[in-house]
Scaffold this motif. Structure first.
Motif, mmCIF file in Angstrom:
data_model
loop_
_atom_site.group_PDB
_atom_site.id
_atom_site.type_symbol
_atom_site.label_atom_id
_atom_site.label_comp_id
_atom_site.label_asym_id
_atom_site.label_seq_id
_atom_site.Cartn_x
_atom_site.Cartn_y
_atom_site.Cartn_z
ATOM 1 N N ALA A 1 0.839 -1.202 0.000
ATOM 2 C CA ALA A 1 0.000 0.000 0.000
ATOM 3 C C ALA A 1 0.868 1.244 0.000
ATOM 4 O O ALA A 1 2.008 1.230 0.488
ATOM 5 N N ASP A 2 0.330 2.308 -0.551
ATOM 6 C CA ASP A 2 0.918 3.646 -0.442
ATOM 7 C C ASP A 2 -0.009 4.447 0.459
ATOM 8 O O ASP A 2 -1.098 4.847 0.046
ATOM 9 N N LEU A 3 0.390 4.677 1.696
ATOM 10 C CA LEU A 3 -0.465 5.338 2.679
ATOM 11 C C LEU A 3 -0.232 6.836 2.763
ATOM 12 O O LEU A 3 -0.734 7.499 3.672
ATOM 13 N N ASN A 4 0.521 7.386 1.802
ATOM 14 C CA ASN A 4 0.667 8.835 1.751
ATOM 15 C C ASN A 4 -0.691 9.461 1.461
ATOM 16 O O ASN A 4 -1.488 8.931 0.680
ATOM 17 N N ASN A 5 -0.956 10.596 2.065
ATOM 18 C CA ASN A 5 -2.257 11.236 1.906
ATOM 19 C C ASN A 5 -2.430 11.879 0.539
ATOM 20 O O ASN A 5 -3.555 12.008 0.052
ATOM 21 N N ASP A 6 -1.350 12.283 -0.104
ATOM 22 C CA ASP A 6 -1.444 12.906 -1.427
ATOM 23 C C ASP A 6 -0.687 12.045 -2.417
ATOM 24 O O ASP A 6 0.514 12.218 -2.612
ATOM 25 N N ASN A 7 -1.392 11.117 -3.045
ATOM 26 C CA ASN A 7 -0.679 10.213 -3.945
ATOM 27 C C ASN A 7 -0.429 10.812 -5.320
ATOM 28 O O ASN A 7 0.177 10.174 -6.165
ATOM 29 N N ASP A 8 -0.875 12.041 -5.564
ATOM 30 C CA ASP A 8 -0.510 12.712 -6.805
ATOM 31 C C ASP A 8 1.004 12.867 -6.925
ATOM 32 O O ASP A 8 1.547 12.899 -8.033
ATOM 33 N N PHE A 9 1.675 12.972 -5.773
ATOM 34 C CA PHE A 9 3.125 13.184 -5.777
ATOM 35 C C PHE A 9 3.874 12.016 -5.136
ATOM 36 O O PHE A 9 5.036 12.140 -4.783
ATOM 37 N N SER A 10 3.190 10.901 -4.990
ATOM 38 C CA SER A 10 3.817 9.722 -4.393
ATOM 39 C C SER A 10 3.814 8.583 -5.400
ATOM 40 O O SER A 10 2.785 8.296 -6.024
ATOM 41 N N PHE A 11 4.956 7.949 -5.545
ATOM 42 C CA PHE A 11 5.101 6.854 -6.499
ATOM 43 C C PHE A 11 5.756 5.661 -5.806
ATOM 44 O O PHE A 11 6.599 4.967 -6.360
ATOM 45 N N MET A 12 5.357 5.480 -4.570
ATOM 46 C CA MET A 12 5.929 4.429 -3.743
ATOM 47 C C MET A 12 4.877 3.374 -3.429
ATOM 48 O O MET A 12 3.676 3.590 -3.570
ATOM 49 N N GLU A 13 5.340 2.233 -2.979
ATOM 50 C CA GLU A 13 4.466 1.255 -2.340
ATOM 51 C C GLU A 13 5.285 0.536 -1.282
ATOM 52 O O GLU A 13 6.349 -0.012 -1.593
ATOM 53 N N ASP A 14 4.799 0.548 -0.059
ATOM 54 C CA ASP A 14 5.453 -0.180 1.026
ATOM 55 C C ASP A 14 4.789 -1.528 1.227
ATOM 56 O O ASP A 14 3.616 -1.731 0.872
ATOM 57 N N LEU A 15 5.539 -2.442 1.833
ATOM 58 C CA LEU A 15 4.993 -3.730 2.217
ATOM 59 C C LEU A 15 4.656 -3.724 3.696
ATOM 60 O O LEU A 15 5.414 -3.190 4.515
ATOM 61 N N TYR A 16 3.508 -4.327 4.025
ATOM 62 C CA TYR A 16 3.027 -4.380 5.398
ATOM 63 C C TYR A 16 2.637 -5.803 5.758
ATOM 64 O O TYR A 16 2.249 -6.605 4.896
ATOM 65 N N LEU A 17 2.719 -6.094 7.048
ATOM 66 C CA LEU A 17 2.113 -7.299 7.594
ATOM 67 C C LEU A 17 0.778 -6.890 8.187
ATOM 68 O O LEU A 17 0.707 -6.026 9.065
ATOM 69 N N LEU A 18 -0.287 -7.493 7.688
ATOM 70 C CA LEU A 18 -1.628 -7.228 8.179
ATOM 71 C C LEU A 18 -2.043 -8.378 9.089
ATOM 72 O O LEU A 18 -2.233 -9.507 8.625
ATOM 73 N N GLU A 19 -2.128 -8.104 10.410
ATOM 74 C CA GLU A 19 -2.554 -9.144 11.341
ATOM 75 C C GLU A 19 -4.066 -9.333 11.193
ATOM 76 O O GLU A 19 -4.838 -8.383 11.314
ATOM 77 N N ILE A 20 -4.472 -10.556 10.921
ATOM 78 C CA ILE A 20 -5.858 -10.812 10.550
ATOM 79 C C ILE A 20 -6.823 -10.565 11.710
ATOM 80 O O ILE A 20 -7.888 -9.967 11.521
ATOM 81 N N CYS A 21 -6.479 -10.985 12.898
ATOM 82 C CA CYS A 21 -7.399 -10.826 14.041
ATOM 83 C C CYS A 21 -7.583 -9.368 14.437
ATOM 84 O O CYS A 21 -8.710 -8.900 14.632
ATOM 85 N N SER A 22 -6.485 -8.629 14.567
ATOM 86 C CA SER A 22 -6.563 -7.242 15.040
ATOM 87 C C SER A 22 -6.691 -6.228 13.910
ATOM 88 O O SER A 22 -7.012 -5.065 14.152
ATOM 89 N N LYS A 23 -6.371 -6.631 12.673
ATOM 90 C CA LYS A 23 -6.350 -5.766 11.490
ATOM 91 C C LYS A 23 -5.254 -4.696 11.572
ATOM 92 O O LYS A 23 -5.292 -3.697 10.848
ATOM 93 N N GLU A 24 -4.286 -4.919 12.460
ATOM 94 C CA GLU A 24 -3.182 -3.961 12.604
ATOM 95 C C GLU A 24 -2.168 -4.141 11.474
ATOM 96 O O GLU A 24 -1.891 -5.261 11.037
ATOM 97 N N LEU A 25 -1.609 -2.990 11.032
ATOM 98 C CA LEU A 25 -0.598 -2.986 9.975
ATOM 99 C C LEU A 25 0.780 -2.730 10.568
ATOM 100 O O LEU A 25 0.958 -1.820 11.378
ATOM 101 N N THR A 26 1.760 -3.524 10.144
ATOM 102 C CA THR A 26 3.151 -3.313 10.540
ATOM 103 C C THR A 26 3.992 -3.182 9.281
ATOM 104 O O THR A 26 4.032 -4.099 8.455
ATOM 105 N N ALA A 27 4.658 -2.041 9.124
ATOM 106 C CA ALA A 27 5.473 -1.812 7.926
ATOM 107 C C ALA A 27 6.756 -2.620 7.991
ATOM 108 O O ALA A 27 7.415 -2.672 9.031
ATOM 109 N N ILE A 28 7.115 -3.246 6.864
ATOM 110 C CA ILE A 28 8.408 -3.942 6.792
ATOM 111 C C ILE A 28 9.341 -3.273 5.787
ATOM 112 O O ILE A 28 10.494 -3.668 5.656
ATOM 113 N N THR A 29 8.853 -2.264 5.071
ATOM 114 C CA THR A 29 9.720 -1.370 4.296
ATOM 115 C C THR A 29 9.453 0.040 4.789
ATOM 116 O O THR A 29 8.445 0.297 5.458
#
Length: 660
Positions: free
Chosen positions: A209-237
């Motif tokens: 996902a690219d979680l930047n608020n203004d993606n007009d100027f963002s060309f990135m995508e980070d990888l996250y671990l999404l914990e299924i039970c809690s729905k919490e995101l942990t960035a690994i990049t």
């Protein structure tokens, strides 16, 4: 049996595309997708086919009817096959039991369901669906507005060549229970989430996902671990680049992924990165390997080819992947230290790969210049081809004469080595002179190579020699080589192409130097426009989905404002530089008859680029014709409406026939 003939444009309806092989978990069978064209409806039809790995029987068709069936995925226990089908009018996930019976529809979502990923225990499937902000998977489908409404635009990324105008939906991730059909939505909000893989312990999903608020100027995508039970995101990049294709090792200790840090913008080599789960350390394994990971081959025939992924070994000590080098895509292996070796090589295009870890065997989809593409059974432990599994076009091609290209290498601008290929015309006779057509690929960061090219074979069948070259800017040679075109459009890339023409004229006496043609699409269309504005050596040209004016392209293309800055390396304020690199600036020099082909709904290189060029040429009394293809986008030549794909080929053939 009648004498073999060259292939014709209308033969597109006879050809079958084979793609996306998937080994069963026990390694005893495989499924794949076969795409054909229905002449009566002029529509593509994609279906699942099945066979056992050692069988001499013909593959068995598993799905039927109209529409597209694709993305097959075996359950981990091998008892069920999930796939995506458009048979209900919208893409949804279906299940096929290996015990037999009809396919069962699993999802019924208004936003559709794609990209099925099985849980390790085979009880659930994660998938992507499309939702508007604030909408959930439990909401009823909105009734379509019959009234025409204005489109309110507040973002620069408001349209896409492949999807049209943005409809306000975002890609979200959800889970469905295979038995009960119970749904759970895991992501929400105004961001797109891309689903990759499920952790071996079943606790996490690897997502992008690219979680930047203004993606007009963002060309990135980070990888996250999404914990299924809690729905919490942990960035690994950590926001340094674009990462995708995450694959867990079988023991859950590592995650391998594809990624680049965009040092050279979209010309940057894709590399392999390794994340150690326990220590949370991320490292680039192929940092010192000057080869792009992935499939970067240009093609114009194959349908439904998915992006290549990484496949771990059963011992978790390394993985297999596809990479692009010197006109070929082949299979490579890397251990955890980044020591890389080529495990299956050859002059061909590996465009699909499914590996069985226990036996170190693979089902690979492979195309060659005179082989449209089929499945092969390969041993990766000893780099050996075991057997050919499919021969989808064998009967048809037994009546067709195809041209085997010859690889050439010559000295381009500044003494750089440049690779290309030369095809002799069908029915070649020694001592006879033949016209030559130069083909130029798009991108510009793609690669011609050893794969089947339908257009080239059709031109060879019409009596033309065909020359295709990888000038600087092409992938497959080095990071320096692919980056060299940026800021130099129409410079040494143009010289590379002209040196290639000079080379074949000096070394192949069957080419008539007075009957040269040139064509290309996208960047290849830009370069065709540039060529006819800078030399009169070509007697005919066909420009396709081209760029003619970088000033207007900046604001009208779906990628214009950032692609222009990345490639021409200047901003809109620098009109002088943008105009200097625009073929339209040199239109008064054009003496070559130019056919302009463009699609009405091309948002990548909008049709106004062709309109400007056509009007400027006609105003100056130049010989030109403008052909507009209704309802098509930038992908006309590869996946457009079949009837219009054939029409496009016929326009090219007839223009060269008239002028060469």
């Amino acid at each position: 049996m009648s004498e073999a003939r060259g292939i014709k444009s209308d033969d597109l309806y006879e050809l079958i595309s084979v793609a996306n092989p998937q080994f069963s978990p026990d390694g005893k069978s495989y499924v794949y997708i076969q795409t054909t064209i229905d002449r009566e409806t002029d529509e593509y039809q994609s279906h699942l086919f099945f066979n056992t790995a050692g069988s001499k029987n013909k593959p068995t068709q598993w799905t039927f009817g109209k529409g597209k069936n694709h993305s097959p995925r075996w359950s981990p226990n091998g008892k069920t096959l999930a796939f995506v089908s458009s048979r209900s009018g919208k893409s949804q996930i279906y299940l096929l039991s290996l015990n037999g019976g009809e396919a069962r529809q699993l999802t019924f979502l208004p936003g559709g369901a794609v990209n099925p990923v099985w849980s390790p225990d085979a009880t659930k499937i994660a998938f992507n669906t499309s939702l508007k902000a604030g909408q959930t998977i439990f909401d009823e489908e909105e009734k379509k507005e019959e009234k025409v409404k204005p489109l309110e635009v507040t973002k620069m990324k408001y349209k896409s060549d492949s999807e049209g105008f943005w409809n306000g939906q975002f890609r979200q991730i959800a889970i469905v229970d295979v038995m009960s059909g119970e749904l759970a939505q895991l992501t929400e909000g105004e961001h797109d989430f891309n689903l990759f893989n499920w952790s071996p312990d079943g606790r996490y999903l690897a997502i992008g996902a690219d979680l930047n608020n203004d993606n007009d100027f963002s060309f990135m995508e980070d990888l996250y671990l999404l914990e299924i039970c809690s729905k919490e995101l942990t960035a690994i990049t950590n926001g340094t680049g674009y990462f995708s294709g995450a694959e867990w090792s079988l023991d859950g200790s590592y995650i391998a992924m594809l990624g680049d840090e965009r040092q050279f913008k979209n010309a940057t080599h894709m590399k392999i990165w390794l994340y150690e789960v326990q220590t949370k350390q991320l490292s680039c394994l192929t940092a010192n390997w000057d080869v792009p990971v992935g499939n970067l081959m240009v093609g114009d025939f194959l349908q439904g080819v998915p992006a290549p992924t990484i496949s771990w070994t059963k011992n978790n000590d390394g993985f297999y992947f596809i990479a692009t080098a010197r006109g070929n895509t082949n299979i490579y292996y890397s251990d955890l230290s980044g020591s890389i070796k080529e495990v299956y090589s050859g002059e061909h295009h590996v465009y699909g790969l499914s590996i069985h870890q226990d036996t170190e065997t693979a089902v690979a989809a492979i195309s060659k210049p005179i082989d449209t593409g089929d499945l092969y059974y390969i041993s990766l432990s000893d780099s050996k081809l075991i057997k050919r599994l499919t021969n989808a076009n064998g009967e048809f091609l037994s009546r067709i004469d195809l041209s085997q290209p010859e690889t050439i290498e010559f000295e381009g601008a500044d003494g750089w080595k440049v690779q290309g290929w030369l095809m002799k015309p069908i029915g070649f006779e020694k001592g006879k002179k033949y016209p030559l057509i130069l083909e130029i690929h798009g991108g510009p960061h793609m690669m011609f190579g050893n794969t089947y090219m339908n257009e080239f074979q059709i031109l060879a069948a019409q009596g033309y020699a065909v020359l295709y070259i990888n000038p600087r800017g092409s992938h497959g040679y080095s990071q320096e080589f692919v980056n060299a075109v940026r800021g130099d459009y129409g410079g040494n890339d143009y010289q590379d192409l002209m040196h290639g023409v000079d080379y074949v004229l000096a070394n192949y006496d069957f080419i008539d130097e007075d009957r040269l043609g040139v064509t290309g699409g996208s960047y290849g269309g830009f370069m065709t426009n540039w060529i006819v504005g800078h030399t009169n050596r070509f007697k005919a040209a066909v420009t396709q989905r081209s760029i003619s004016n970088w000033i207007s392209f900046y604001g009208v293309s779906d990628i214009g404002y950032y692609f222009t800055e990345w490639q021409i390396q200047t901003e809109l304020a620098d009109i002088e530089t943008l105009w200097k690199h625009s073929p339209l600036a040199y239109v008064h020099h054009v003496e070559t008859p130019l056919l302009i082909l463009h699609s009405e709904k091309d948002y990548r290189c909008p049709i106004e680029q062709a309109e400007q060029l056509f009007i400027a040429l006609k105003r100056l009394g130049k010989e030109t014709m403008f052909v507009r293809f209704p309802d098509e986008n930038h992908e006309l030549s590869r996946s457009g409406k079949p009837e219009l794909r054939v029409s496009r080929l016929d326009y090219i053939i007839n223009w060269f026939k008239e002028h060469l």
